[in-house]
Design a protein around this motif. Structure first.
Motif, short mmCIF file in Angstrom:
data_model
loop_
_atom_site.label_atom_id
_atom_site.label_comp_id
_atom_site.label_asym_id
_atom_site.label_seq_id
_atom_site.Cartn_x
_atom_site.Cartn_y
_atom_site.Cartn_z
N ASN A 211 44.28 34.17 41.69
CA ASN A 211 43.81 35.40 41.04
C ASN A 211 44.71 36.57 41.42
OD1 ASN A 211 40.95 34.53 39.96
ND2 ASN A 211 41.08 33.76 42.05
N PHE A 212 45.46 37.07 40.45
CA PHE A 212 46.30 38.24 40.71
C PHE A 212 46.65 38.92 39.39
CE2 PHE A 212 49.32 34.79 40.09
CZ PHE A 212 50.32 35.36 39.31
N MET A 213 47.27 40.05 39.52
CA MET A 213 47.58 40.87 38.34
C MET A 213 48.97 41.46 38.49
SD MET A 213 45.35 44.20 37.22
CE MET A 213 45.80 45.27 35.86
N VAL A 214 49.75 41.39 37.43
CA VAL A 214 51.06 42.03 37.38
C VAL A 214 50.94 43.29 36.53
CG1 VAL A 214 53.43 41.84 36.59
CG2 VAL A 214 52.34 39.88 37.67
N VAL A 215 51.38 44.41 37.06
CA VAL A 215 51.38 45.66 36.30
C VAL A 215 52.83 46.03 35.99
CG1 VAL A 215 50.83 48.11 36.30
CG2 VAL A 215 49.23 46.48 37.30
N VAL A 228 43.63 34.52 36.27
CA VAL A 228 42.28 34.34 36.79
C VAL A 228 41.99 32.84 36.82
CG1 VAL A 228 39.83 34.79 36.46
CG2 VAL A 228 41.50 36.56 35.91
N GLY A 229 41.60 32.33 37.99
CA GLY A 229 41.34 30.91 38.10
C GLY A 229 42.57 30.07 37.81
N ASN A 230 43.74 30.60 38.23
CA ASN A 230 45.02 29.91 38.08
C ASN A 230 45.44 29.76 36.62
OD1 ASN A 230 47.23 28.85 39.49
ND2 ASN A 230 46.57 26.76 39.16
N ALA A 231 44.87 30.57 35.73
CA ALA A 231 45.23 30.52 34.31
C ALA A 231 45.41 31.93 33.78
CB ALA A 231 44.15 29.79 33.51
N PHE A 311 37.72 41.74 37.53
CA PHE A 311 38.28 40.39 37.61
C PHE A 311 38.29 39.82 39.03
CE2 PHE A 311 40.30 42.09 33.74
CZ PHE A 311 39.96 41.09 32.84
N ASP A 312 37.89 40.60 40.03
CA ASP A 312 37.89 40.15 41.43
C ASP A 312 39.27 39.66 41.84
OD1 ASP A 312 36.92 39.66 43.94
OD2 ASP A 312 35.97 37.76 43.44
N ILE A 313 40.27 40.49 41.59
CA ILE A 313 41.67 40.17 41.89
C ILE A 313 41.98 40.55 43.33
CG2 ILE A 313 44.03 40.92 41.35
CD1 ILE A 313 42.94 41.31 38.44
N LYS A 336 43.87 53.82 48.66
CA LYS A 336 42.92 54.36 47.68
C LYS A 336 42.01 53.27 47.13
CE LYS A 336 46.02 58.09 46.12
NZ LYS A 336 45.13 59.24 46.39
N ILE A 337 42.57 52.11 46.87
CA ILE A 337 41.82 51.03 46.23
C ILE A 337 40.83 50.39 47.20
CG2 ILE A 337 42.06 48.68 45.31
CD1 ILE A 337 44.66 49.74 43.95
N ASN A 338 41.28 50.08 48.39
CA ASN A 338 40.42 49.35 49.32
C ASN A 338 39.27 50.20 49.85
OD1 ASN A 338 41.61 46.73 49.28
ND2 ASN A 338 43.34 47.55 50.44
N ASP A 339 39.35 51.51 49.68
CA ASP A 339 38.24 52.38 50.05
C ASP A 339 37.16 52.42 48.96
OD1 ASP A 339 39.24 53.05 52.50
OD2 ASP A 339 40.16 54.93 51.86
N ARG A 340 37.51 51.96 47.75
CA ARG A 340 36.61 52.21 46.63
C ARG A 340 36.24 50.98 45.81
NH1 ARG A 340 40.22 56.68 43.92
NH2 ARG A 340 38.70 56.54 42.22
N THR A 341 36.83 49.82 46.10
CA THR A 341 36.46 48.62 45.35
C THR A 341 35.28 47.93 46.04
OG1 THR A 341 38.16 47.38 46.57
CG2 THR A 341 38.73 48.17 44.37
N ILE A 342 34.59 47.07 45.29
CA ILE A 342 33.42 46.39 45.83
C ILE A 342 33.72 44.93 46.16
CG2 ILE A 342 31.81 47.90 44.62
CD1 ILE A 342 31.41 45.66 42.56
#
Length: 371
Positions: A211-215, A228-231, A311-313, A336-342
């Motif tokens: 699970n990852f994302m390319v921007v 997501v889920g290796n796909a 997406f729980d990335i 910034k992200i790790n202070d505010r994601t769930i």
């Protein structure tokens, strides 16, 4: 009849599942049986067929020092090949790589302002010359992967309406390229952001990540490729990943897509550089303009938090211009992200270090081979 079809489909899925594992790591038959849940006998039947096809090799482990050495399966890197074609707004690049992503030959040219049919004819000639130079038989070629700016219709192989790419709007690329090759090769078109995600999944930093994302951010927009889920995540119509059109302000600036407050209207590089002395993002980074970097992190993090929660990335990879000397930007985004994601685990933000657009395009065919 249905049972026979289902049985063959299951066997093919098992074959591809084992191939993906062999491609991504050093595993023995016993490891593969444990990881897939298949019986050792089933794994052995499949691996024996791979050995007979010269698709894999099997040799004793060189890193195992205690007890009996396991025999490790590895891909025969030059058993099959893929052609990669990247068409950007400024250039086009054509090349061939093998199963492990090694580029054997490539050629890059400026993209002239002319009829796209003429470009395809030149690409056709380059591919044939490269196949001949590398002595690659047609039957050993998995196909031709083509990347282009999005949006694209990947199912029908059509470049839709990328900004600043008007000559190529609604261009039926795969059918026209297929005709040039007398439809003797499989040809697939993909948004470059999605193709980068595939490349990272098979050859890059995220080879063992599900699970990852390319921007991808350049001078014309912001896109994303999401695994997501290796796909690869595509969505219902294949246009998933339009990250630049996440709204970060419902009462904000009007976007050309019809929405308000889209990320591109705030974190797009032309917007960030407006009223500054810089003509490129790289100039701002080299000048160590921390104010602009903070501004980029502020807007980008707002959209990333939504994507990560959705997406729980666990990893985001920055590429394109924003990946340039991105240590400071990555650090700011992580904070910034790790202070505010769930999400339960912390999210890692990294910059891509690849420079292999032929491999990126060719990975489309590797994915087709393995899925």
């Amino acid at each position: 009849m249905t049972r026979a079809i289902n049985s063959e489909s299951m066997k093919e899925n098992n074959r591809k599942q084992i191939l993906r594992l062999i491609m991504k790591g050093e595993y023995s038959r016993a490891n593969i049986a444990k990881m897939t849940g298949l019986t050792k006998a089933a794994v052995s039947i499949i691996t024996e067929s791979f050995l007979q096809m010269n698709l894999v090799t099997e040799e004793p482990s060189t890193s195992f020092s205690v007890g009996r050495r396991p025999w490790i399966l590895s891909l025969c890197e030059n058993r099959y090949y893929a052609v990669g074609v990247n068409i950007s707004r400024t250039s086009y690049e054509v090349g061939i790589h093998n199963l492990v992503g090694k580029v054997l030959i490539s050629e890059k040219k400026p993209l002239p302002d002319c009829d796209p049919d003429l470009i395809l004819e030149d690409i056709h000639d380059i591919i044939l010359a490269q196949l001949k130079a590398q002595n690659i038989a047609h039957e050993d070629l998995l196909g031709i992967g083509v990347t282009a700016p999005g949006p694209i219709d990947y199912e029908n192989g059509v470049i839709l309406s990328p900004p600043n790419f008007e000559r190529w709007h609604n261009y039926e690329l795969t059918s026209k390229m297929g005709a040039l090759f007398d439809n003797s090769f499989t040809i697939k078109l993909e948004n470059v952001s999605n193709a980068v995600a595939l490349y990272e999944n098979y050859y890059g930093k995220q080879i063992n990540s599900d699970n990852f994302m390319v921007v991808l951010a350049d001078d014309t927009g912001i896109g994303a490729g999401i695994i997501v889920g290796n796909a690869l995540y595509r969505g219902a119509t294949g246009l998933g990943g339009e990250f630049g059109h996440i709204s970060i302000d419902i009462n904000g600036k009007q976007c050309s897509c019809g929405n308000k407050g889209c990320l591109e209207r705030y974190a797009g590089i032309p917007e960030i550089l407006k009223d500054t002395p810089y003509s490129t993002w790289e100039e701002a980074i080299d000048a160590n303009d921390t104010g602009l970097i903070e501004k980029m992190a502020h807007y980008l993090s707002a959209a990333l938090i939504s994507a990560i929660n959705l997406f729980d990335i666990n990893t985001v990879i920055l590429m394109g211009h924003i990946g340039y000397k991105a240590d400071v930007l990555c650090h700011l985004l992580e904070n910034k992200i790790n202070d505010r994601t769930i999400t339960k685990s912390s999210v890692s933000i990294v910059a891509s270090d690849f420079n292999n657009l032929v491999g990126v395009a060719g990975s489309i065919m590797i994915n087709d081979f393995l899925t």
